[in-house]
Design a protein around this motif. Sequence first.
Motif, mmCIF file in Angstrom:
data_model
loop_
_atom_site.group_PDB
_atom_site.id
_atom_site.type_symbol
_atom_site.label_atom_id
_atom_site.label_comp_id
_atom_site.label_asym_id
_atom_site.label_seq_id
_atom_site.Cartn_x
_atom_site.Cartn_y
_atom_site.Cartn_z
ATOM 1 N N LEU A 5 -4.066 -1.412 -1.758
ATOM 2 C CA LEU A 5 -3.147 -2.512 -1.488
ATOM 3 C C LEU A 5 -2.259 -2.146 -0.309
ATOM 4 O O LEU A 5 -1.930 -0.977 -0.120
ATOM 5 C CB LEU A 5 -2.254 -2.777 -2.713
ATOM 6 C CG LEU A 5 -2.958 -3.133 -4.019
ATOM 7 C CD1 LEU A 5 -1.940 -3.285 -5.142
ATOM 8 C CD2 LEU A 5 -3.779 -4.398 -3.867
ATOM 9 N N THR A 6 -1.862 -3.147 0.447
ATOM 10 C CA THR A 6 -0.911 -2.943 1.528
ATOM 11 C C THR A 6 0.477 -3.268 0.993
ATOM 12 O O THR A 6 0.743 -4.391 0.574
ATOM 13 C CB THR A 6 -1.241 -3.829 2.748
ATOM 14 O OG1 THR A 6 -2.573 -3.543 3.170
ATOM 15 C CG2 THR A 6 -0.270 -3.579 3.887
ATOM 16 N N ILE A 7 1.321 -2.244 0.981
ATOM 17 C CA ILE A 7 2.698 -2.400 0.509
ATOM 18 C C ILE A 7 3.615 -1.899 1.608
ATOM 19 O O ILE A 7 3.489 -0.749 2.045
ATOM 20 C CB ILE A 7 2.934 -1.608 -0.790
ATOM 21 C CG1 ILE A 7 1.966 -2.078 -1.888
ATOM 22 C CG2 ILE A 7 4.386 -1.737 -1.248
ATOM 23 C CD1 ILE A 7 1.984 -1.232 -3.139
ATOM 24 N N ASP A 8 4.487 -2.765 2.066
ATOM 25 C CA ASP A 8 5.436 -2.404 3.121
ATOM 26 C C ASP A 8 4.712 -1.839 4.348
ATOM 27 O O ASP A 8 5.149 -0.876 4.958
ATOM 28 C CB ASP A 8 6.469 -1.407 2.571
ATOM 29 C CG ASP A 8 7.700 -1.274 3.455
ATOM 30 O OD1 ASP A 8 8.064 -2.251 4.135
ATOM 31 O OD2 ASP A 8 8.284 -0.179 3.465
ATOM 32 N N PHE A 67 5.915 -1.794 -15.011
ATOM 33 C CA PHE A 67 4.924 -2.028 -13.965
ATOM 34 C C PHE A 67 5.136 -1.104 -12.764
ATOM 35 O O PHE A 67 4.176 -0.698 -12.116
ATOM 36 C CB PHE A 67 4.891 -3.497 -13.544
ATOM 37 C CG PHE A 67 4.203 -4.360 -14.567
ATOM 38 C CD1 PHE A 67 2.842 -4.268 -14.768
ATOM 39 C CD2 PHE A 67 4.940 -5.222 -15.350
ATOM 40 C CE1 PHE A 67 2.208 -5.049 -15.723
ATOM 41 C CE2 PHE A 67 4.313 -6.010 -16.302
ATOM 42 C CZ PHE A 67 2.943 -5.923 -16.495
ATOM 43 N N TYR A 68 6.383 -0.760 -12.470
ATOM 44 C CA TYR A 68 6.619 0.249 -11.431
ATOM 45 C C TYR A 68 6.021 1.585 -11.872
ATOM 46 O O TYR A 68 5.412 2.296 -11.075
ATOM 47 C CB TYR A 68 8.119 0.421 -11.147
ATOM 48 C CG TYR A 68 8.728 -0.702 -10.351
ATOM 49 C CD1 TYR A 68 8.539 -0.778 -8.967
ATOM 50 C CD2 TYR A 68 9.507 -1.674 -10.969
ATOM 51 C CE1 TYR A 68 9.108 -1.804 -8.226
ATOM 52 C CE2 TYR A 68 10.076 -2.700 -10.235
ATOM 53 C CZ TYR A 68 9.870 -2.767 -8.872
ATOM 54 O OH TYR A 68 10.430 -3.776 -8.139
ATOM 55 N N LEU A 89 8.868 5.641 -4.641
ATOM 56 C CA LEU A 89 9.372 4.279 -4.475
ATOM 57 C C LEU A 89 10.408 4.190 -3.358
ATOM 58 O O LEU A 89 10.462 3.182 -2.646
ATOM 59 C CB LEU A 89 9.954 3.764 -5.795
ATOM 60 C CG LEU A 89 8.913 3.427 -6.863
ATOM 61 C CD1 LEU A 89 9.579 3.246 -8.214
ATOM 62 C CD2 LEU A 89 8.099 2.209 -6.480
ATOM 63 N N ASP A 90 11.199 5.244 -3.174
ATOM 64 C CA ASP A 90 12.170 5.262 -2.074
ATOM 65 C C ASP A 90 11.506 5.294 -0.704
ATOM 66 O O ASP A 90 12.154 4.992 0.300
ATOM 67 C CB ASP A 90 13.103 6.474 -2.199
ATOM 68 C CG ASP A 90 14.296 6.207 -3.090
ATOM 69 O OD1 ASP A 90 14.591 5.033 -3.373
ATOM 70 O OD2 ASP A 90 14.941 7.196 -3.509
ATOM 71 N N SER A 91 10.230 5.639 -0.637
ATOM 72 C CA SER A 91 9.535 5.683 0.648
ATOM 73 C C SER A 91 9.165 4.286 1.153
ATOM 74 O O SER A 91 8.701 4.134 2.281
ATOM 75 C CB SER A 91 8.283 6.564 0.560
ATOM 76 O OG SER A 91 7.251 5.928 -0.182
ATOM 77 N N GLU A 94 10.306 -2.139 1.024
ATOM 78 C CA GLU A 94 10.036 -3.260 0.122
ATOM 79 C C GLU A 94 8.891 -2.864 -0.792
ATOM 80 O O GLU A 94 7.906 -2.261 -0.353
ATOM 81 C CB GLU A 94 9.619 -4.504 0.899
ATOM 82 C CG GLU A 94 10.692 -5.048 1.802
ATOM 83 C CD GLU A 94 10.206 -6.273 2.581
ATOM 84 O OE1 GLU A 94 9.053 -6.692 2.399
ATOM 85 O OE2 GLU A 94 10.986 -6.796 3.364
ATOM 86 N N PHE A 95 9.006 -3.191 -2.069
ATOM 87 C CA PHE A 95 7.936 -2.950 -3.025
ATOM 88 C C PHE A 95 7.882 -4.188 -3.929
ATOM 89 O O PHE A 95 8.480 -4.222 -5.005
ATOM 90 C CB PHE A 95 8.192 -1.689 -3.850
ATOM 91 C CG PHE A 95 6.961 -1.180 -4.560
ATOM 92 C CD1 PHE A 95 6.188 -0.190 -3.990
ATOM 93 C CD2 PHE A 95 6.579 -1.701 -5.788
ATOM 94 C CE1 PHE A 95 5.050 0.279 -4.633
ATOM 95 C CE2 PHE A 95 5.453 -1.245 -6.436
ATOM 96 C CZ PHE A 95 4.690 -0.245 -5.862
ATOM 97 N N PRO A 96 7.195 -5.245 -3.465
ATOM 98 C CA PRO A 96 7.200 -6.524 -4.185
ATOM 99 C C PRO A 96 6.355 -6.446 -5.465
ATOM 100 O O PRO A 96 5.163 -6.742 -5.463
ATOM 101 C CB PRO A 96 6.607 -7.498 -3.170
ATOM 102 C CG PRO A 96 5.722 -6.637 -2.315
ATOM 103 C CD PRO A 96 6.382 -5.286 -2.264
#
Length: 117
Positions: A5-8, A67-68, A89-91, A94-96
Amino acid sequence: MEITLTIDGKEIPFKSTGAAVKRYMAQFQRDLLKDIMKMGVANIDFDNMTEEQAIEWMRDHIDFNMFYDVAWVYAKTANPAIPEPFTWLDSFDEFPILDVIEPLQELLIKTIGSKKK
Protein backbone atom coordinates in the motif's frame (compact mmCIF):
# COMPACT_ATOMS: atom_id res chain seq x y z
CA MET A 1 -0.32 -13.35 1.23
CA GLU A 2 1.40 -10.02 0.69
CA ILE A 3 0.14 -6.64 -0.47
CA THR A 4 1.77 -3.24 -0.88
CA LEU A 5 0.00 0.00 0.00
CA THR A 6 1.08 3.58 -0.58
CA ILE A 7 0.88 5.49 2.69
CA ASP A 8 2.10 9.07 2.87
CA GLY A 9 3.92 8.59 -0.44
CA LYS A 10 5.78 5.47 0.78
CA GLU A 11 5.35 1.96 -0.59
CA ILE A 12 4.71 -0.23 2.47
CA PRO A 13 4.53 -4.03 2.17
CA PHE A 14 2.13 -5.93 4.44
CA LYS A 15 2.25 -9.70 4.83
CA SER A 16 0.10 -12.32 6.51
CA THR A 17 1.75 -15.49 7.80
CA GLY A 18 1.01 -18.04 10.47
CA ALA A 19 3.08 -15.97 12.90
CA ALA A 20 0.93 -12.82 12.67
CA VAL A 21 -1.37 -13.76 15.56
CA LYS A 22 1.59 -14.69 17.77
CA ARG A 23 3.45 -11.49 16.82
CA TYR A 24 0.35 -9.46 17.77
CA MET A 25 0.21 -11.20 21.17
CA ALA A 26 3.95 -10.77 21.77
CA GLN A 27 3.88 -7.04 20.95
CA PHE A 28 0.54 -5.94 22.39
CA GLN A 29 -0.27 -8.61 25.04
CA ARG A 30 -3.72 -9.08 23.51
CA ASP A 31 -5.25 -11.87 21.48
CA LEU A 32 -5.92 -10.73 17.90
CA LEU A 33 -8.79 -13.15 17.37
CA LYS A 34 -10.52 -12.08 20.59
CA ASP A 35 -10.04 -8.40 19.69
CA ILE A 36 -11.71 -8.97 16.34
CA MET A 37 -14.57 -11.01 17.80
CA LYS A 38 -15.25 -8.40 20.53
CA MET A 39 -16.20 -5.90 17.86
CA GLY A 40 -19.10 -8.09 16.69
CA VAL A 41 -18.63 -7.00 13.08
CA ALA A 42 -19.65 -10.43 11.76
CA ASN A 43 -23.22 -9.94 13.03
CA ILE A 44 -23.82 -6.51 11.49
CA ASP A 45 -25.71 -6.08 8.21
CA PHE A 46 -23.95 -3.04 6.76
CA ASP A 47 -25.75 -3.50 3.42
CA ASN A 48 -29.02 -2.35 5.00
CA MET A 49 -27.48 0.73 6.63
CA THR A 50 -26.90 4.15 5.21
CA GLU A 51 -23.28 5.24 5.07
CA GLU A 52 -23.98 7.62 7.95
CA GLN A 53 -25.46 4.80 10.07
CA ALA A 54 -22.50 2.52 9.30
CA ILE A 55 -20.00 5.23 10.26
CA GLU A 56 -21.87 5.92 13.49
CA TRP A 57 -21.94 2.19 14.33
CA MET A 58 -18.19 1.90 13.64
CA ARG A 59 -17.41 4.96 15.74
CA ASP A 60 -19.31 3.45 18.68
CA HIS A 61 -18.07 -0.16 18.38
CA ILE A 62 -14.70 -0.38 16.64
CA ASP A 63 -11.40 0.08 18.38
CA PHE A 64 -9.42 1.89 15.70
CA ASN A 65 -6.26 1.57 17.79
CA MET A 66 -6.47 -2.15 17.15
CA PHE A 67 -6.26 -1.49 13.40
CA TYR A 68 -3.08 0.55 13.86
CA ASP A 69 -1.70 -2.43 15.78
CA VAL A 70 -2.81 -4.85 13.06
CA ALA A 71 -1.23 -2.66 10.37
CA TRP A 72 2.06 -2.67 12.30
CA VAL A 73 1.97 -6.46 12.75
CA TYR A 74 1.49 -7.07 9.02
CA ALA A 75 4.14 -4.49 8.13
CA LYS A 76 6.57 -6.03 10.62
CA THR A 77 5.84 -9.48 9.20
CA ALA A 78 6.69 -8.21 5.71
CA ASN A 79 9.75 -6.26 6.87
CA PRO A 80 11.33 -7.34 10.18
CA ALA A 81 13.54 -4.23 10.11
CA ILE A 82 10.71 -1.78 10.79
CA PRO A 83 10.92 -0.17 14.25
CA GLU A 84 8.52 -0.48 17.16
CA PRO A 85 4.93 0.77 16.55
CA PHE A 86 5.24 4.35 17.85
CA THR A 87 8.48 4.99 15.97
CA TRP A 88 7.07 3.41 12.80
CA LEU A 89 3.82 5.42 12.95
CA ASP A 90 5.78 8.61 13.71
CA SER A 91 7.63 8.12 10.41
CA PHE A 92 4.40 9.04 8.57
CA ASP A 93 3.01 12.56 8.38
CA GLU A 94 -0.34 11.00 7.47
CA PHE A 95 -1.60 7.48 8.17
CA PRO A 96 -5.23 7.38 6.97
CA ILE A 97 -6.39 4.31 8.91
CA LEU A 98 -9.83 4.30 7.24
CA ASP A 99 -8.11 3.93 3.85
CA VAL A 100 -5.81 1.21 5.19
CA ILE A 101 -8.44 -0.93 6.95
CA GLU A 102 -10.19 -2.15 3.81
CA PRO A 103 -7.10 -3.51 2.00
CA LEU A 104 -5.86 -5.11 5.24
CA GLN A 105 -9.17 -6.95 5.68
CA GLU A 106 -8.06 -9.55 3.14
CA LEU A 107 -4.96 -10.22 5.23
CA LEU A 108 -7.13 -10.54 8.34
CA ILE A 109 -9.36 -13.02 6.53
CA LYS A 110 -6.31 -15.06 5.56
CA THR A 111 -5.11 -14.96 9.17
CA ILE A 112 -8.36 -16.08 10.82
CA GLY A 113 -10.22 -17.79 7.97
CA SER A 114 -10.87 -21.44 7.33
CA LYS A 115 -10.46 -23.43 4.14
CA LYS A 116 -13.23 -25.86 5.13
CA LYS A 117 -16.28 -25.78 2.91
